[in-house]
Design an enzyme around this catalytic site. Structure first.
Site, PDB file in Angstrom:
ATOM      1  N   CYS A  58       0.839  -1.202   0.000  1.00 42.48           N
ATOM      2  CA  CYS A  58       0.000   0.000   0.000  1.00 42.48           C
ATOM      3  C   CYS A  58       0.877   1.256   0.000  1.00 42.48           C
ATOM      4  O   CYS A  58       1.825   1.367   0.783  1.00 42.48           O
ATOM      5  CB  CYS A  58      -0.906   0.000   1.234  1.00 42.48           C
ATOM      6  N   CYS A  84       0.510   3.119   3.672  1.00 45.03           N
ATOM      7  CA  CYS A  84       0.844   2.527   4.961  1.00 45.03           C
ATOM      8  C   CYS A  84       2.200   3.041   5.462  1.00 45.03           C
ATOM      9  O   CYS A  84       3.100   3.360   4.668  1.00 45.03           O
ATOM     10  CB  CYS A  84       0.872   1.004   4.852  1.00 45.03           C
ATOM     11  N   HIS A 108      -4.468   0.292   7.937  1.00 46.81           N
ATOM     12  CA  HIS A 108      -4.958   0.119   6.574  1.00 46.81           C
ATOM     13  C   HIS A 108      -6.437  -0.285   6.547  1.00 46.81           C
ATOM     14  O   HIS A 108      -7.128  -0.083   5.545  1.00 46.81           O
ATOM     15  CB  HIS A 108      -4.115  -0.958   5.881  1.00 46.81           C
ATOM     16  N   ASN A 154     -13.157  10.813  -0.730  1.00 47.26           N
ATOM     17  CA  ASN A 154     -13.847   9.856  -1.585  1.00 47.26           C
ATOM     18  C   ASN A 154     -13.669   8.489  -0.956  1.00 47.26           C
ATOM     19  O   ASN A 154     -12.546   7.995  -0.845  1.00 47.26           O
ATOM     20  CB  ASN A 154     -13.279   9.854  -2.999  1.00 47.26           C
ATOM     21  N   SER A 211      -8.705   5.727  -5.360  1.00 45.15           N
ATOM     22  CA  SER A 211      -7.652   4.960  -6.035  1.00 45.15           C
ATOM     23  C   SER A 211      -6.804   4.129  -5.082  1.00 45.15           C
ATOM     24  O   SER A 211      -5.988   3.331  -5.516  1.00 45.15           O
ATOM     25  CB  SER A 211      -6.740   5.907  -6.822  1.00 45.15           C
ATOM     26  N   HIS A 214      -6.532   2.401   1.402  1.00 45.79           N
ATOM     27  CA  HIS A 214      -6.155   2.905   2.728  1.00 45.79           C
ATOM     28  C   HIS A 214      -6.994   4.155   3.022  1.00 45.79           C
ATOM     29  O   HIS A 214      -6.974   5.108   2.246  1.00 45.79           O
ATOM     30  CB  HIS A 214      -4.664   3.247   2.764  1.00 45.79           C
ATOM     31  N   HIS A 231      -8.304   7.572   3.555  1.00 48.17           N
ATOM     32  CA  HIS A 231      -7.613   8.857   3.458  1.00 48.17           C
ATOM     33  C   HIS A 231      -8.545   9.910   2.865  1.00 48.17           C
ATOM     34  O   HIS A 231      -9.583   9.599   2.292  1.00 48.17           O
ATOM     35  CB  HIS A 231      -6.358   8.732   2.579  1.00 48.17           C
ATOM     36  N   GLN A 255      -8.439  14.254   1.156  1.00 46.39           N
ATOM     37  CA  GLN A 255      -7.605  15.176   0.401  1.00 46.39           C
ATOM     38  C   GLN A 255      -7.955  16.623   0.732  1.00 46.39           C
ATOM     39  O   GLN A 255      -9.045  16.917   1.227  1.00 46.39           O
ATOM     40  CB  GLN A 255      -7.778  14.937  -1.105  1.00 46.39           C
TER      41      GLN A 255
END
Length: 351
Positions: free
Chosen positions: A54, A57, A117, A157, A165, A168, A170, A172
């Site tokens: 990943c 990670c 993760h 997202n 994409s 993991h 996350h 933005q």
């Protein structure tokens, strides 16, 4: 304009989005029709706490060869493949007012919510989500120090079908030198109301929703969570600050903890809806930066999930919605009631 023969729960009607000025068509009678559309198998959401391949990670190499530190909480870095670039030169195109373009300059950052993760926001502890809120506030404050930045968009997202994409968990942050379309609409609507009434548009709207209780999912001391009257997506929701505040820059410690609580309780309900890791796009809307005061702006956070009838049946914007305006079948009131009645205990933790 009221008609005793008209029923929002039964008859087709359009609803005004007071934040954007857009309209949505609601067709509640269509929920009675049988579904013969696409059905897919549910995919199990089982991931390890750490994935050696990943990009997000701790300790792993990212796509551009950079190496992540052994971080223990949230980790922030500039996107290796940013949609906006810091060094874009000023410029554009204007050919007879028909071919028009303007350069866009910006900074895109990625926030890994946790070193784990396998932990999405609804599966994180509220105290750990509070640390993410702290990062959001710190990043917003830092990006606002660039005098050319006008808008800072914090978003997430979640899920493959929302274009995520990397699995993991996350989010933005995109900061740019102009005001994007949806934020420009909300700015115009809030400003016009404030100039006319001298009060916050969303503040007045929230008071009406709290009085009616038809679309409120839940509330805590500092935030209310509701399905907006004009919701487009099946289980769309908004988190709204009870205090009229223009941006998260001004959140108190208690408000940041309350926001973490609201995010946790809403997203757990989402996961419990179909007992799946519920996909969505979510993001905060708040006042522009480096453009003077905006007393009419009222902080809020949108959640746009696409799932409609099951963990695999999604709503698409097609046909009439692409060519005319958005349309939905289930009413905002139905969606709010269903979300309101869901458990706040995550389905994975039930014995």
């Amino acid at each position: 304009m009221n008609n005793e023969n008209f029923d929002l729960k039964e008859h087709p009607h359009s609803r005004l989005n007071i934040l954007t000025g857009d309209w949505i068509l609601v067709s509640p009678h269509r929920t009675k029709r049988p579904w013969q559309g696409k059905v897919e198998a549910t995919q199990a959401d089982q991931r390890p706490p750490y994935d050696p391949i990943c990009y997000l990670c701790p300790g792993n190499k990212r796509a551009d060869g950079s190496e992540n530190p052994e971080y223990k909480a949230s980790y922030v870095f500039t996107n290796d493949y940013s949609s906006l670039l810091l060094n874009t030169p000023d410029g554009g195109l204007n050919d007879e007012e028909l071919l028009v373009a303007n350069s866009q300059r910006g900074i895109c950052r990625v926030i890994s919510f946790s070193p784990r993760h396998d932990l999405t926001l609804p599966e994180m502890e509220t105290a750990d989500i509070r640390k993410v809120v702290d990062v959001w506030q710190t990043e917003y404050q830092d990006l606002a120090t660039y005098p050319w930045i006008k808008h800072i968009q914090i978003f997430e997202n979640k899920g493959d079908i929302m274009g995520c994409s990397n699995p993991h968990p996350h989010g933005q942050i995109w900061a740019q030198n102009s005001i994007p379309v949806e934020v420009a609409k909300e700015t115009q609507q809030q400003k016009a109301y404030f100039e006319q009434k001298g009060r916050s548009l969303l503040g007045d709207y929230l008071q009406l929703e709290l009085k009616k209780q038809e679309r409120i999912i839940f509330e805590n001391e500092h935030f209310a969570v509701l399905v907006p009257f004009w919701a487009v997506w099946p289980y769309e929701a908004m988190i709204m600050s009870k205090r009229h505040i223009t941006s998260l820059l001004y959140f108190t410690d208690d408000e940041k903890t309350a926001l973490a609580d609201a995010i946790k309780r809403l997203t757990v309900r989402y996961d419990n809806m179909f007992e799946t890791s519920f996909p969505y796009s979510a993001g905060m809307h708040q006042s522009p930066v480096n453009m003077g005061d905006h007393p009419y702006w009222h902080w809020h956070m949108h959640f746009y999930p696409p799932l409609l009838r099951s963990a695999t049946v999604k709503k698409f914007m097609v046909g009439y919605e692409m060519l005319a305006n958005p349309q939905r079948d289930i009413t905002a009131e139905f969606a709010a009631e269903k979300l309101r009645n869901l458990s706040e205990v995550h389905y994975k933790t039930k014995g």
